[in-house]
Design an enzyme around this catalytic site. Structure first.
Site, PDB file in Angstrom:
ATOM      1  N   GLU A  66      -0.319   2.672   6.986  1.00 28.26           N
ATOM      2  CA  GLU A  66      -0.412   3.790   6.037  1.00 28.26           C
ATOM      3  C   GLU A  66      -0.964   5.019   6.729  1.00 28.26           C
ATOM      4  O   GLU A  66      -0.510   6.138   6.479  1.00 28.26           O
ATOM      5  CB  GLU A  66      -1.278   3.419   4.828  1.00 28.26           C
ATOM      6  CG  GLU A  66      -0.841   2.170   4.075  1.00 28.26           C
ATOM      7  CD  GLU A  66       0.641   2.133   3.735  1.00 28.26           C
ATOM      8  OE1 GLU A  66       1.216   3.198   3.463  1.00 28.26           O
ATOM      9  OE2 GLU A  66       1.234   1.034   3.765  1.00 28.26           O
ATOM     10  N   ASN A 122       0.178   8.074   0.223  1.00 24.89           N
ATOM     11  CA  ASN A 122      -0.016   9.400  -0.378  1.00 24.89           C
ATOM     12  C   ASN A 122      -0.893  10.287   0.513  1.00 24.89           C
ATOM     13  O   ASN A 122      -1.885   9.823   1.057  1.00 24.89           O
ATOM     14  CB  ASN A 122      -0.714   9.250  -1.731  1.00 24.89           C
ATOM     15  CG  ASN A 122      -0.129   8.135  -2.552  1.00 24.89           C
ATOM     16  OD1 ASN A 122       1.041   8.159  -2.870  1.00 24.89           O
ATOM     17  ND2 ASN A 122      -0.936   7.118  -2.831  1.00 24.89           N
ATOM     18  N   ALA A 158       0.862  -1.180   0.000  1.00 28.67           N
ATOM     19  CA  ALA A 158       0.000   0.000   0.000  1.00 28.67           C
ATOM     20  C   ALA A 158       0.899   1.231   0.000  1.00 28.67           C
ATOM     21  O   ALA A 158       2.110   1.124   0.185  1.00 28.67           O
ATOM     22  CB  ALA A 158      -0.893   0.015   1.229  1.00 28.67           C
ATOM     23  N   HIS A 162       1.653   6.796   8.790  1.00 31.03           N
ATOM     24  CA  HIS A 162       2.602   7.567   7.980  1.00 31.03           C
ATOM     25  C   HIS A 162       2.196   9.041   7.886  1.00 31.03           C
ATOM     26  O   HIS A 162       3.033   9.885   7.571  1.00 31.03           O
ATOM     27  CB  HIS A 162       2.665   7.014   6.551  1.00 31.03           C
ATOM     28  CG  HIS A 162       3.739   5.987   6.320  1.00 31.03           C
ATOM     29  ND1 HIS A 162       5.033   6.147   6.748  1.00 31.03           N
ATOM     30  CD2 HIS A 162       3.714   4.797   5.654  1.00 31.03           C
ATOM     31  CE1 HIS A 162       5.755   5.098   6.370  1.00 31.03           C
ATOM     32  NE2 HIS A 162       4.978   4.250   5.709  1.00 31.03           N
TER      33      HIS A 162
HETATM   34  N1  0A1 Z   1       5.771   3.558   1.456  1.00 25.59           N
HETATM   35  C1  0A1 Z   1       5.002   2.366   1.248  1.00 25.59           C
HETATM   36  C2  0A1 Z   1       5.686   1.306   0.485  1.00 25.59           C
HETATM   37  C3  0A1 Z   1       5.794   1.489  -1.005  1.00 25.59           C
HETATM   38  C4  0A1 Z   1       7.026   1.679  -1.590  1.00 25.59           C
HETATM   39  C5  0A1 Z   1       7.172   1.725  -2.977  1.00 25.59           C
HETATM   40  C6  0A1 Z   1       6.038   1.573  -3.747  1.00 25.59           C
HETATM   41  O1  0A1 Z   1       6.106   1.560  -5.132  1.00 25.59           O
HETATM   42  C7  0A1 Z   1       7.232   1.164  -5.786  1.00 25.59           C
HETATM   43  C8  0A1 Z   1       4.800   1.408  -3.170  1.00 25.59           C
HETATM   44  C9  0A1 Z   1       4.689   1.378  -1.787  1.00 25.59           C
HETATM   45  C10 0A1 Z   1       4.735   1.759   2.630  1.00 25.59           C
HETATM   46  O2  0A1 Z   1       5.643   1.660   3.435  1.00 25.59           O
HETATM   47  O3  0A1 Z   1       3.621   1.365   2.881  1.00 25.59           O
HETATM   48 ZN    ZN Z   2       5.543   2.317   5.192  1.00 25.57          ZN
END
Ligand code: 0A1
Ligand code: ZN
Length: 879
Positions: free
Chosen positions: A307, A274, A271, A310
């Site tokens: 999420e 954003n 996931a 975050h």
């Molecule tokens: N930040 C998200 C993980 C994530 C990383 C890269 C992505 O696309 C290549 C998609 C999601 C998390 O930690 O949930």
């Molecule tokens: Zn994350």
């Protein structure tokens, strides 16, 4: 960083330079279409670096339609375009740059940037920008330390795209003269471009009202395709729980008028957080009693929370550069672990976290892809979304939180948010805020962030009867890892108790004669140290590293009898389980050495089987106590690595336990499923976990009788947990009912990709050499699709990562199958390809026959790889 980075060289942490240009505001306009989307971007730019420095904007795969600076169209001589971006040499110190580009989302199979989920006729458009996807949408300084305010306007055909979403608050919608729908979104919070998102298409919505502790009314909405919307209720409940929990435990409230989540079946990862518009792999959002297992429910709750959390750890305070990735990920995983433990059982959650660490992170840290939690170089950042950055990173945060205690941790986190809200921070900033809020120096923990490898902790205790003292000697050692030959000692907190013959903790007093405690934490700071407890009776056993207080391997030299004592008497639930695991490891080592009559095997069997008669043990914990470590953990104990031998030795342990428990587990299984209704409360889930374990043991003790029951449960059990467990056992034990049951399952869930993935994954893991042909047939099946990451992970990654017998078939057929798939996959989706390729990392450890075959496969692949992601993984794998 130079104005324009050189892509041939790795990016180095020590070469970080602040951005030469800041972006104060981004005004985006999208004219959306499946095959052609036009993006107008107006960037309000401000020089932040030295005068005369050119402007470089990242951009990949974009067709530039027009470009203007402060309203004046630029002549082709005034800018330069190459495959990595756009350079403008002559820039005023402040300007509005307007670019217009075109893209084709329908051909974007990498699923980064703007892409199509589903078919051109029925699917919808969405974006994925972390880590470097925004540069596939428009020209921009695509780095996390450029924070800007965004306004996004979407325009599209309302029949095809009735729902138009972007980050922030809604700022108007209406119809244009040409009949198209427009919607504007305004995000008041400055953000890096990796948090940008949009979604456009035909989607249904589930809505709920929420009022924050600060009194803000927030509308929560989950969007999904029509056939999935009635499976979003559990995620909505979980979201509410997570929002409340963050308010209560961290004082953090939500900060927009809407919070949106969208589900897609086409997603590279779990996931994405954003701002205000989380996008989820449907596998981790949809849940319903008929189709979801208890594990699925737990994952949905945990990932929704992850999420959401975050929003503060990642979005409000983001990362200065991608080396700091664990600053948001380790911290957010830790917060999610705390939340999940509060929602269920603290002991079981800790067991689950440590299992994951040992199965995924320890092997990573011991192999060619080992890297520090904060790497100091990378070639392809997408390859660093790893168990080390996430899960070892969470362990480091746990040690810091443990060091400060609950009140100090909260004080430190408050300080971190107060100092860095709206900023891009570093690990040093984090440690400084935590430390200074508590007047302690935490900089010693930086070594944990910088040094790869799992430390080995050697412990030995000595009792001095004459002086009534107990001395614990601790030593640490970390083996070299790629690029790090010399290791430094780390601060290692060891939580411990000393137990009397009844398992009760003895009062602990240090030499400085503080008040006695039943449990304490000693911190090993150097290569070795001794800790003495005074005025103490002779302990029967030491209970070390309680709750897994540091991510290390412990070697305390305990014999089978000591461990059996701990299994029987230890009051700390986690360490009780840990003792059972250690005992099983001792037994496993004897089996692997060919000593099938070794005493350790008998001690393990008799100790854990006796627990079946103890009604005080909670069922799910009992299931874990009765389970030897996973084969992926045990694999590390086999040098050189013979996968079939590891599988056989572990199976020998399972059968030995099954022989002793056969009748009891059959009866217990019957009792446990008798009243089964499929309820979701903790007690019901706990019973189902034990029922699954009992059926597994029974299957080994009396395959004929157990398979009959399993076949009935696979067809009729009132919940997916049991159905899937029963079907898996039938298939993995080659029961005569297996093929019919597999066929029924596939027919029943033909229209549900998430459930069909379970069917693919369980077949990929059948521990028989003939599974290679089965996987090859499934790969050729019309239901398989190399373009869908979930299906690739379900069939191919499950096979390569978890099937010791078939993937590692000595003739190399398993390797050839994966090699073949990877060549094709690399051209479609490099992220998915490199995640699959990471399963090849253990080739060097293999026994010679397999090693030669797998090495040849990896070398051929390395020569053929076209994407930087796959090339990077394979180069490091071979180094
Ligand atoms: N930040 C998200 C993980 C994530 C990383 C890269 C992505 O696309 C290549 C998609 C999601 C998390 O930690 O949930
Ligand atoms: Zn994350």
């Amino acid at each position: 960083m130079p104005a324009k980075p050189d892509r041939e060289l790795p990016v180095l942490l020590r070469e970080y330079r602040p951005p030469a240009w800041r972006v104060d505001h981004v005004d985006l306009e999208f004219d959306l279409g499946i095959h052609r989307t036009r993006v107008d971007a107006r960037l309000t730019l401000r020089r932040a670096g030295p005068a005369g420095e050119p402007l470089f904007l990242d951009g990949e795969g974009l067709r530039l339609v027009s470009i203007a600076l402060d309203g004046r169209p630029l002549d082709v001589t005034e800018y330069r375009l190459d495959e990595h971006g756009l350079t403008i040499a002559q820039m005023p110190d402040g300007a509005v740059l307007h670019t217009c580009v075109e893209l084709d989302p329908s051909t974007n199979s990498a699923l980064q940037g703007l892409y199509l989920s589903g078919t051109p006729e029925h699917g919808f458009l969405l974006t994925q920008c972390e880590a470097e996807g925004f540069r596939r949408i428009t020209f921009f300084p695509d780095r996390p330390d450029v924070l800007a305010r965004y306004t996004t306007t979407l325009r599209a055909d309302p029949a095809r795209f009735p729902i138009l979403l972007a980050n922030g608050n809604p700022a108007g919608t209406g119809l244009l003269d040409d009949g198209r729908l427009w919607a504007r979104w305004d995000d008041p919070h400055p953000k890096p471009c990796y948090l940008f998102a949009l979604v456009a298409g035909r989607l249904e919505v589930l809505e709920r009202a929420f009022v924050t502790a600060e009194g803000r009314a927030v509308t929560l909405r989950i969007y999904a395709e029509a056939d999935a919307i009635d499976r979003c209720g559990y995620a909505m409940d979980a979201l509410e729980r997570a929002m409340r929990w963050d308010e209560e435990h961290y004082g953090r409230c939500y900060d927009l008028d809407v919070f949106h989540i969208v589900a897609t079946h086409d997603f590279n990862m779990g996931a994405m957080e954003n701002k205000g518009l989380n996008i989820f792999n449907a596998k981790y959002l949809l849940a319903d009693p008929a189709r979801s297992t208890d594990d699925d429910y737990r994952h949905v709750e945990a990932i929704v929370a992850h999420e959401y959390f975050h929003n503060w750890t990642g979005n409000r305070v983001t990362c200065r550069d991608w080396f700091q990735l664990s600053l948001k990920e380790g911290l957010t995983v830790f917060r999610e672990q705390q939340f999940s433990a509060d929602m269920g059982s603290h002991v079981l959650k800790r067991i689950e976290d440590v299992q994951l660490l040992r199965r995924a992170q320890f092997p990573e840290d011991a192999g060619p892809l080992a890297h520090p939690v904060r790497p100091d170089r990378y070639s392809a950042i997408d390859n660093f979304y790893t168990a080390t950055v996430y899960d070892k990173g969470a362990e480091l945060v746990r040690m810091l939180a443990g060091r400060l205690g609950p009140a100090g941790w909260r004080r430190g986190m408050d300080e971190y948010f107060a100092r860095h809200d709206g900023e891009a921070a570093t690990v040093e900033d984090f440690l400084a805020a935590l430390g200074e809020a508590n007047e302690v120096d935490l900089r010693g923990y930086l070594v944990w962030y910088a040094q790869a490898g799992t430390p080995q902790l050697l412990a030995s205790g000595r009792y001095d009867a004459a002086h009534r003292t107990y001395t614990l000697e601790l030593r640490q050692h970390t083996a070299p890892t790629p690029g790090q030959d010399v290791k430094q000692p780390l601060p290692v907190p060891v939580r411990l108790a000393l137990l009397d013959a009844g398992g009760q903790p003895l009062p602990l007093r240090g030499a400085s004669a503080q008040a006695a405690v039943s449990e304490c934490v000693v911190e090993l700071r150097d290569a070795q140290a001794a800790f003495t407890f005074v005025d103490i009776d002779r302990p029967r056993a030491a209970s070390l590293l309680r709750g897994f207080s540091a991510p290390v391997r412990v070697e305390a030299g305990f014999g089978a009898d000591d461990l059996a004592f701990l299994v029987r008497h230890e009051s700390d639930g986690f360490n009780r389980w840990e003792a059972a695991q250690q005992l099983a490891r001792l037994a496993f080592d004897r089996v692997l050495a060919g000593d099938l009559r070794a005493a350790e095997i008998g001690v393990w069997v008799s100790t854990v089987s006796a627990l079946l008669d103890d009604n005080r043990v909670e069922p799910a914990l009992l299931a874990e106590l009765l389970t030897p470590p996973d084969a992926l953990e045990l694999a590390e104990r086999c040098e050189p690595f013979d996968p079939a031998a590891v599988y056989r030795a572990r199976e020998f342990l399972e059968k030995s336990l099954a022989q002793v428990t056969g009748a009891r587990v059959a009866a217990r299984h019957g009792q446990l499923v008798e009243a089964e209704q499929g309820a979701l409360d903790g007690a019901s889930q706990s019973r189902r976990r034990l029922a699954g374990r009992c059926l597994g043991l029974w299957m080994r003790a009396d395959p004929t009788a157990a398979a009959e029951v399993a076949a009935r449960r696979a067809a009729q059990a009132p919940n997916m947990t049991e159905r899937l467990a029963a079907l898996t056992l039938l298939a993995h034990h080659g029961a005569p009912q297996a093929e019919a049951a597999l066929g029924d399952f596939a027919a029943r869930y033909a229209d549900d990709p998430i459930t069909l993935d379970k069917w693919f994954a369980l077949q990929a893991q059948i521990p028989a050499e003939a599974a290679v042909e089965r996987v090859a047939a499934l790969r050729a099946d019309s239901r398989f699709n190399l373009r869908n990451p979930n299906r690739v992970y379900a069939l191919l990654r499950a096979f390569a990562a978890r099937n010791l017998v078939a993937f590692h078939r000595p003739d190399g057929a398993g390797y050839a199958l994966i090699e073949d798939c990877l060549v094709e996959l690399d051209a479609i989706n490099p992220t998915t390809a490199s995640r699959l390729a990471a399963t090849l990392k253990d080739w060097k450890r293999l026994e010679p026959t397999r090693r030669v075959l797998l090495q040849a496969s990896v070398e051929r692949l390395a020569a053929a790889a076209t994407s930087p992601d796959l090339a990077d993984i394979l180069r490091r794998t071979l180094a």
